[in-house]
Motif scaffolding. Structure first.
Motif, PDB file in Angstrom:
ATOM      1  N   ILE A  51       0.823  -1.105   0.000  1.00  0.00           N
ATOM      2  CA  ILE A  51       0.006  -0.044  -0.224  1.00  0.00           C
ATOM      3  C   ILE A  51       0.757   1.195  -0.130  1.00  0.00           C
ATOM      4  O   ILE A  51       0.558   2.105  -0.758  1.00  0.00           O
ATOM      5  N   LEU A  52       1.851   1.440   0.860  1.00  0.00           N
ATOM      6  CA  LEU A  52       2.815   2.387   0.890  1.00  0.00           C
ATOM      7  C   LEU A  52       3.502   2.638  -0.302  1.00  0.00           C
ATOM      8  O   LEU A  52       3.691   3.699  -1.028  1.00  0.00           O
ATOM      9  N   LEU A  53       4.008   1.348  -0.813  1.00  0.00           N
ATOM     10  CA  LEU A  53       4.654   1.749  -2.182  1.00  0.00           C
ATOM     11  C   LEU A  53       3.942   2.342  -3.254  1.00  0.00           C
ATOM     12  O   LEU A  53       4.305   3.054  -4.177  1.00  0.00           O
ATOM     13  N   GLY A  54       2.886   1.602  -3.234  1.00  0.00           N
ATOM     14  CA  GLY A  54       2.019   2.035  -4.396  1.00  0.00           C
ATOM     15  C   GLY A  54       1.458   3.598  -4.169  1.00  0.00           C
ATOM     16  O   GLY A  54       1.712   4.456  -5.366  1.00  0.00           O
ATOM     17  N   ALA A  60       4.560  10.224  -6.772  1.00  0.00           N
ATOM     18  CA  ALA A  60       5.462  10.424  -7.516  1.00  0.00           C
ATOM     19  C   ALA A  60       5.161  10.828  -9.117  1.00  0.00           C
ATOM     20  O   ALA A  60       5.682  11.700  -9.571  1.00  0.00           O
ATOM     21  N   ALA A  61       4.379   9.913  -9.485  1.00  0.00           N
ATOM     22  CA  ALA A  61       3.896  10.059 -11.155  1.00  0.00           C
ATOM     23  C   ALA A  61       2.986  11.261 -11.179  1.00  0.00           C
ATOM     24  O   ALA A  61       3.422  12.059 -11.958  1.00  0.00           O
ATOM     25  N   GLU A  88       0.541  -2.323  -9.785  1.00  0.00           N
ATOM     26  CA  GLU A  88       0.767  -3.601  -9.279  1.00  0.00           C
ATOM     27  C   GLU A  88       1.198  -3.906  -8.125  1.00  0.00           C
ATOM     28  O   GLU A  88       0.937  -4.935  -7.280  1.00  0.00           O
ATOM     29  N   ALA A  89       1.931  -2.899  -7.185  1.00  0.00           N
ATOM     30  CA  ALA A  89       2.393  -2.700  -5.824  1.00  0.00           C
ATOM     31  C   ALA A  89       0.982  -2.840  -4.835  1.00  0.00           C
ATOM     32  O   ALA A  89       1.023  -3.742  -4.168  1.00  0.00           O
ATOM     33  N   THR A  90       0.248  -2.125  -5.300  1.00  0.00           N
ATOM     34  CA  THR A  90      -0.933  -2.095  -4.477  1.00  0.00           C
ATOM     35  C   THR A  90      -1.790  -3.293  -4.547  1.00  0.00           C
ATOM     36  O   THR A  90      -2.556  -3.899  -3.569  1.00  0.00           O
ATOM     37  N   ASP A  91      -1.755  -3.941  -5.725  1.00  0.00           N
ATOM     38  CA  ASP A  91      -2.513  -5.370  -5.840  1.00  0.00           C
ATOM     39  C   ASP A  91      -2.001  -6.345  -5.094  1.00  0.00           C
ATOM     40  O   ASP A  91      -2.546  -7.212  -4.634  1.00  0.00           O
ATOM     41  N   TRP A  92      -0.740  -6.239  -4.376  1.00  0.00           N
ATOM     42  CA  TRP A  92       0.086  -7.178  -3.654  1.00  0.00           C
ATOM     43  C   TRP A  92      -0.695  -7.195  -2.226  1.00  0.00           C
ATOM     44  O   TRP A  92      -0.502  -7.973  -1.566  1.00  0.00           O
ATOM     45  N   HIS A  93      -1.511  -5.917  -1.991  1.00  0.00           N
ATOM     46  CA  HIS A  93      -2.009  -6.244  -0.590  1.00  0.00           C
ATOM     47  C   HIS A  93      -2.966  -7.394  -0.340  1.00  0.00           C
ATOM     48  O   HIS A  93      -2.994  -7.726   0.599  1.00  0.00           O
TER      49      HIS A  93
END
Length: 115
Positions: A51-54, A60-61, A88-93
């Motif tokens: 969640i944080l990385l997403g 940043a974008a 993609e990162a958020t999907d890992w939640h």
């Protein structure tokens, strides 16, 4: 809301060093019972790394897109890449639910390894 402090490069390095410490710990083959609490924190559905990385990549974008003076194809590709990586990162939640399921399984008690 309290005033936020600006994180430094050293702050980010400390965070990644902590993740590297977890990675190195996993190379020692600890018990699953010892690892699950770490995974639970890392993959928390609200505050975990995905969640944080997403959110970081998404913001940043947005900042790059806003501050880019020339809307070049290169900048658009970079922004699109950041947004795609953010999703993609958020999907890992969803791994949060897997950790919860693992926690309900019968694994040995946490504690020191027998020599």
């Amino acid at each position: 809301m309290p005033a936020l402090s600006t994180p430094s490069g050293d702050d980010v390095a400390q965070a990644t060093a902590t993740l590297a410490q977890v990675q190195n710990y996993l190379h020692t083959n600890p018990s699953v019972a010892d690892v699950l609490p770490l995974l639970a924190k890392l993959l928390d559905a609200d505050t975990g790394v995905p969640i944080l990385l997403g959110d970081i990549l998404r913001h940043a974008a947005r900042l790059v897109a806003q501050e880019s003076k020339a809307g070049s194809d290169d900048i658009r590709l970079i922004v699109a890449g950041l947004r795609e990586a953010a999703q993609e990162a958020t999907d890992w939640h969803v791994l949060h639910w897997d950790v919860q399921h693992l926690s309900s399984q019968a694994f040995g008690p946490a504690g020191p390894k027998a020599s």
